[in-house]
Write a protein that holds these residues in place. Structure first.
Motif, mmCIF file in Angstrom:
data_model
loop_
_atom_site.group_PDB
_atom_site.id
_atom_site.type_symbol
_atom_site.label_atom_id
_atom_site.label_comp_id
_atom_site.label_asym_id
_atom_site.label_seq_id
_atom_site.Cartn_x
_atom_site.Cartn_y
_atom_site.Cartn_z
ATOM 1 N N ASN A 85 0.831 -1.209 0.000
ATOM 2 C CA ASN A 85 0.000 0.000 0.000
ATOM 3 C C ASN A 85 0.864 1.257 0.000
ATOM 4 O O ASN A 85 0.577 2.230 -0.724
ATOM 5 C CB ASN A 85 -0.926 0.011 1.215
ATOM 6 C CG ASN A 85 -2.106 -0.934 1.062
ATOM 7 O OD1 ASN A 85 -2.389 -1.429 -0.024
ATOM 8 N ND2 ASN A 85 -2.808 -1.193 2.157
ATOM 9 N N THR A 135 -17.794 -8.409 -1.862
ATOM 10 C CA THR A 135 -17.824 -6.977 -1.555
ATOM 11 C C THR A 135 -17.597 -6.159 -2.816
ATOM 12 O O THR A 135 -18.290 -5.158 -3.058
ATOM 13 C CB THR A 135 -16.751 -6.626 -0.512
ATOM 14 O OG1 THR A 135 -17.002 -7.354 0.702
ATOM 15 C CG2 THR A 135 -16.749 -5.132 -0.215
ATOM 16 N N GLU A 188 -13.774 0.523 -4.066
ATOM 17 C CA GLU A 188 -13.352 1.211 -2.843
ATOM 18 C C GLU A 188 -13.721 0.388 -1.609
ATOM 19 O O GLU A 188 -12.917 0.256 -0.667
ATOM 20 C CB GLU A 188 -13.992 2.592 -2.767
ATOM 21 C CG GLU A 188 -13.535 3.415 -1.571
ATOM 22 C CD GLU A 188 -14.102 4.818 -1.566
ATOM 23 O OE1 GLU A 188 -14.075 5.461 -0.492
ATOM 24 O OE2 GLU A 188 -14.574 5.282 -2.633
ATOM 25 N N ALA A 189 -14.929 -0.182 -1.615
ATOM 26 C CA ALA A 189 -15.350 -1.032 -0.499
ATOM 27 C C ALA A 189 -14.474 -2.289 -0.427
ATOM 28 O O ALA A 189 -14.128 -2.759 0.666
ATOM 29 C CB ALA A 189 -16.822 -1.412 -0.650
ATOM 30 N N GLU A 241 -11.341 -2.535 -1.205
ATOM 31 C CA GLU A 241 -10.062 -2.174 -0.597
ATOM 32 C C GLU A 241 -10.199 -2.039 0.915
ATOM 33 O O GLU A 241 -9.299 -2.450 1.663
ATOM 34 C CB GLU A 241 -9.542 -0.886 -1.216
ATOM 35 C CG GLU A 241 -9.109 -1.059 -2.673
ATOM 36 C CD GLU A 241 -8.589 0.232 -3.288
ATOM 37 O OE1 GLU A 241 -8.598 1.274 -2.580
ATOM 38 O OE2 GLU A 241 -8.180 0.205 -4.463
ATOM 39 N N GLN A 242 -11.327 -1.487 1.388
ATOM 40 C CA GLN A 242 -11.559 -1.378 2.824
ATOM 41 C C GLN A 242 -11.639 -2.767 3.467
ATOM 42 O O GLN A 242 -11.026 -3.019 4.513
ATOM 43 C CB GLN A 242 -12.859 -0.617 3.097
ATOM 44 C CG GLN A 242 -12.811 0.859 2.779
ATOM 45 C CD GLN A 242 -14.147 1.524 3.061
ATOM 46 O OE1 GLN A 242 -15.048 1.543 2.223
ATOM 47 N NE2 GLN A 242 -14.291 2.042 4.258
ATOM 48 N N ASP A 246 -8.181 -4.494 3.441
ATOM 49 C CA ASP A 246 -7.344 -3.987 4.531
ATOM 50 C C ASP A 246 -7.792 -4.586 5.865
ATOM 51 O O ASP A 246 -6.962 -4.989 6.694
ATOM 52 C CB ASP A 246 -7.430 -2.460 4.606
ATOM 53 C CG ASP A 246 -6.723 -1.765 3.443
ATOM 54 O OD1 ASP A 246 -5.919 -2.416 2.759
ATOM 55 O OD2 ASP A 246 -7.003 -0.569 3.231
ATOM 56 N N GLY A 247 -9.111 -4.641 6.066
ATOM 57 C CA GLY A 247 -9.639 -5.175 7.318
ATOM 58 C C GLY A 247 -9.340 -6.648 7.499
ATOM 59 O O GLY A 247 -9.000 -7.101 8.597
ATOM 60 N N LEU A 280 -16.943 -0.979 9.350
ATOM 61 C CA LEU A 280 -16.433 -0.113 8.284
ATOM 62 C C LEU A 280 -17.546 0.711 7.629
ATOM 63 O O LEU A 280 -17.281 1.461 6.686
ATOM 64 C CB LEU A 280 -15.730 -0.970 7.218
ATOM 65 C CG LEU A 280 -14.426 -1.643 7.660
ATOM 66 C CD1 LEU A 280 -13.955 -2.642 6.602
ATOM 67 C CD2 LEU A 280 -13.341 -0.609 7.936
ATOM 68 N N LEU A 302 -20.101 -0.561 6.005
ATOM 69 C CA LEU A 302 -20.500 -1.214 4.762
ATOM 70 C C LEU A 302 -21.721 -2.107 5.006
ATOM 71 O O LEU A 302 -21.939 -2.592 6.120
ATOM 72 C CB LEU A 302 -19.343 -2.048 4.196
ATOM 73 C CG LEU A 302 -18.057 -1.273 3.905
ATOM 74 C CD1 LEU A 302 -16.950 -2.238 3.476
ATOM 75 C CD2 LEU A 302 -18.281 -0.215 2.838
#
Length: 250
Positions: free
Chosen positions: A116, A149, A156-157, A159-160, A163-164, A184, A186
């Protein structure tokens, strides 16, 4: 041991004269003399054996790199052009990096923030993420959730969630995944509604097949330019590789 035997054979001609010119034609006495000459030569000049091993390793590395270039070229459409994998970073970037990941892999977790950072600080890298869950059912569930997802909520979701998932230390269960998405902000219900979409499994299956064709046996694995690199790569090394790719292209 094989490398030592090959090196000894290569040095045999330096060991001194023997009566026969072919080992198969030697008498037992000549063989014994030959062995002793080789032994004495190597004891006197051990650096020669190390030099021979170094040359052999260099040749093997060159052969492996050439084979990797062929594997990348032969599979380029699946590596770089799949419509199912997430593409991030600069979509018009001049360097493309492909990463095969498993969310339960310790080295993937170690590499994730560095990848990242590389993408963010460079600003001109396109990163393709290939879900490659090989460490059991929890890995598969995590990848299915990440792909779902992307289908349900977009890149974008994804990537969140990615990461999580890399930061998750608890067991991967449906409850834990729902909590992660909710934390998050979502829509976990929308994600689970998409988890059985045929694209989810076809994405994983395509990456399994690609990995098999390319001889990928672990995660993380990277494709930098025309080279496959298996295993963790520190940030500084990735920066050097990107610089070399740009120099070569320029």
């Amino acid at each position: 041991m094989k490398r030592l035997m090959m090196s000894v054979a290569a040095l045999a001609f330096l060991a001194g004269p023997v009566v026969a010119t072919d080992i198969g034609d030697m008498t037992e006495a000549e063989r014994q003399t030959f062995r002793e000459e080789v032994r004495q030569y190597l004891l006197t000049n051990p650096e020669v054996l190390m030099e021979a091993i170094a040359v052999l390793e260099e040749r093997q590395a060159a052969d492996e790199a050439a084979a990797q270039e062929v594997a990348v070229a032969d599979n380029a459409p699946a590596i770089f052009g799949s419509a199912f994998d997430h593409v991030g970073g600069n979509l018009e970037g001049d360097v493309v990096i492909v990463e095969f990941i498993d969310y339960r892999c310790g080295y993937c977790r170690r590499a994730h923030p560095e990848v990242n950072e590389l993408v963010e600080t460079d600003g001109n890298i396109r990163i393709i993420t290939k879900e490659f869950p090989i460490l059991g059912e929890q890995s598969v569930l995590a990848s299915r959730f990440a792909i779902a997802t992307r289908i349900a909520l977009g890149g974008e979701a994804y990537e969140q969630i990615s990461d999580g998932l890399m930061a998750m230390r608890s067991d991967v269960t449906e409850l834990a995944l729902a909590r992660l998405a909710d934390d998050l902000g979502l829509d976990s219900e929308a994600i689970f509604a998409a988890i059985d979409d045929p694209i989810v499994q076809s994405t994983i299956d395509a990456n399994y097949a690609l990995g098999q064709r390319m001889g990928i046996t672990g995660t993380p694995s990277f494709v930098f330019g025309d080279q496959l690199v298996q295993g963790y790569v520190p940030l500084a090394n990735m920066q050097d590789i990107v610089a070399i790719i740009r120099d070569t292209a320029g």
